[in-house]
Write a protein that holds these residues in place. Sequence first.
Motif, mmCIF file in Angstrom:
data_model
loop_
_atom_site.group_PDB
_atom_site.id
_atom_site.type_symbol
_atom_site.label_atom_id
_atom_site.label_comp_id
_atom_site.label_asym_id
_atom_site.label_seq_id
_atom_site.Cartn_x
_atom_site.Cartn_y
_atom_site.Cartn_z
ATOM 1 N N LYS A 238 0.816 -1.216 0.000
ATOM 2 C CA LYS A 238 0.000 0.000 0.000
ATOM 3 C C LYS A 238 0.854 1.272 0.000
ATOM 4 O O LYS A 238 0.394 2.335 -0.442
ATOM 5 C CB LYS A 238 -0.912 0.007 1.233
ATOM 6 N N SER A 241 1.028 3.322 -3.030
ATOM 7 C CA SER A 241 -0.133 4.122 -3.421
ATOM 8 C C SER A 241 -0.107 5.512 -2.802
ATOM 9 O O SER A 241 -0.956 6.352 -3.127
ATOM 10 C CB SER A 241 -1.432 3.408 -3.019
ATOM 11 N N GLU A 242 0.853 5.742 -1.908
ATOM 12 C CA GLU A 242 0.999 7.084 -1.327
ATOM 13 C C GLU A 242 1.461 8.052 -2.407
ATOM 14 O O GLU A 242 2.252 7.679 -3.280
ATOM 15 C CB GLU A 242 1.984 7.047 -0.164
ATOM 16 N N LYS A 243 0.989 9.275 -2.345
ATOM 17 C CA LYS A 243 1.140 10.219 -3.451
ATOM 18 C C LYS A 243 2.573 10.368 -3.956
ATOM 19 O O LYS A 243 2.831 10.278 -5.153
ATOM 20 C CB LYS A 243 0.596 11.592 -3.059
ATOM 21 N N LEU A 246 3.661 7.158 -5.627
ATOM 22 C CA LEU A 246 2.847 6.919 -6.815
ATOM 23 C C LEU A 246 3.303 7.821 -7.959
ATOM 24 O O LEU A 246 3.417 7.381 -9.112
ATOM 25 C CB LEU A 246 1.378 7.156 -6.483
ATOM 26 N N LYS A 274 -2.398 6.205 -12.354
ATOM 27 C CA LYS A 274 -2.659 6.135 -10.912
ATOM 28 C C LYS A 274 -3.783 5.155 -10.605
ATOM 29 O O LYS A 274 -3.695 4.369 -9.651
ATOM 30 C CB LYS A 274 -2.989 7.534 -10.365
ATOM 31 N N ASN A 275 -4.845 5.184 -11.402
ATOM 32 C CA ASN A 275 -5.952 4.258 -11.177
ATOM 33 C C ASN A 275 -5.535 2.815 -11.421
ATOM 34 O O ASN A 275 -5.906 1.908 -10.663
ATOM 35 C CB ASN A 275 -7.129 4.613 -12.095
ATOM 36 N N SER A 277 -2.473 1.544 -11.241
ATOM 37 C CA SER A 277 -1.542 1.117 -10.198
ATOM 38 C C SER A 277 -2.281 0.824 -8.892
ATOM 39 O O SER A 277 -2.029 -0.190 -8.237
ATOM 40 C CB SER A 277 -0.477 2.190 -9.962
ATOM 41 N N LYS A 278 -3.190 1.713 -8.527
ATOM 42 C CA LYS A 278 -3.943 1.501 -7.286
ATOM 43 C C LYS A 278 -4.792 0.239 -7.367
ATOM 44 O O LYS A 278 -4.952 -0.478 -6.373
ATOM 45 C CB LYS A 278 -4.818 2.718 -6.989
ATOM 46 N N THR A 279 -5.312 -0.049 -8.538
ATOM 47 C CA THR A 279 -6.091 -1.276 -8.728
ATOM 48 C C THR A 279 -5.245 -2.499 -8.444
ATOM 49 O O THR A 279 -5.653 -3.408 -7.696
ATOM 50 C CB THR A 279 -6.639 -1.347 -10.166
ATOM 51 N N ILE A 281 -2.498 -2.765 -6.735
ATOM 52 C CA ILE A 281 -2.059 -2.813 -5.334
ATOM 53 C C ILE A 281 -3.231 -3.131 -4.406
ATOM 54 O O ILE A 281 -3.075 -3.856 -3.417
ATOM 55 C CB ILE A 281 -1.378 -1.493 -4.951
ATOM 56 N N ASN A 282 -4.423 -2.619 -4.723
ATOM 57 C CA ASN A 282 -5.595 -2.932 -3.908
ATOM 58 C C ASN A 282 -5.951 -4.411 -3.993
ATOM 59 O O ASN A 282 -6.377 -5.009 -2.992
ATOM 60 C CB ASN A 282 -6.791 -2.078 -4.349
#
Length: 362
Positions: A238, A241-243, A246, A274-275, A277-279, A281-282
Amino acid sequence: MANVDIFVGNETLIDPDVYQLWLDGYTAQETAQILQKRGILQQYGATFDMLLSDTLDHYRNFFVLERYLKNPVLVGDQLLMQISPQTQAMLIEKYYEFDSSVVRELLGKKLTTRQRNALDDVSDKTRVPLRSCRRQFDNVKQVFKTVEEMLGSLVDNIKTHFLLSDHLAKQYAAIVFITNNRFETGKKRLGYLTFPDFVHCANEMITNWSYSSKDCKHHDDMDQDLDRDFLIDLRDLKILSEKEHLDEHRVAVLKAIHGKLSTSAAVELDHNFKNISKTLINVASGLNHSRELRDLFEDFVDKFIDPCKQAKWTQNDVKIFLQAYAEVAQQMHVVRSNSQLLKVWERYTGTISSCLIQMYHP
């Protein structure tokens, strides 16, 4: 007077064509008719009655052998028929082979009596005779029940107890792994995925995410169980995912793949990195929850594959992106300076990259 030992042998002849038709679920009458259409009567100058009689003889042998084939290690010990080792291996391998379309219908479902009684629908859908569907179901269930609690390599355990080839043992290992972990494979949106797709992904997870993985901290050595510590450690990803991390990741990835992607993929990635990558990692951070783990394939399709298809990514675009996405992060200070985080990242991205590329059918 000299003593003389005499041995009279009569090796049982196995016709591979008749055996295959028996395995396919055809009756002796149907098999004889199929062989007749193939021109076997003209080849040997025989009548249909002679062919049917010979076929019935073969079928009687197969039915006798079947009780040993259900426990393959006994095939070589039985004394009813003399069969060469090469023929024994062929009989066993062929008996445990299956139609991918049939096993695709069974994949991920509970191997219950109720499920077996519903094989008529599988037979109708796959156009595989019901007898063959039942044999395949029974074989899958028997392999699963035999090895589900065993320590050690799934593939090795299957090869030892069922005397199968490495290729077929790996397919059964994937079935056991998916069934044991209750992965969802039957949803409509997953219908395009083939049995080989699931075999590839399952074997990747067995190699890299199970207790027998070389990176596992413990020595439970069970292929069918996922390394729970690893699944929990995935939550540490996670931090990417920090700004600040990221943004750093995004800039480095876009630089690494500049000029390598198709125009549509490059535009999409520039706008939605960003979306995406966050996907990814989530998905990783949720795998320590049983429900989210079961939905892994559905999440792959829903949250990554379908959006990429809508943006007209090619499979090569996916491959280039995932390779850069994984490799660039390994060079970032936040990952490189933490050996544990680096190893978790490598175990996760190496496996999902291989799975996503396999599952991506443009």
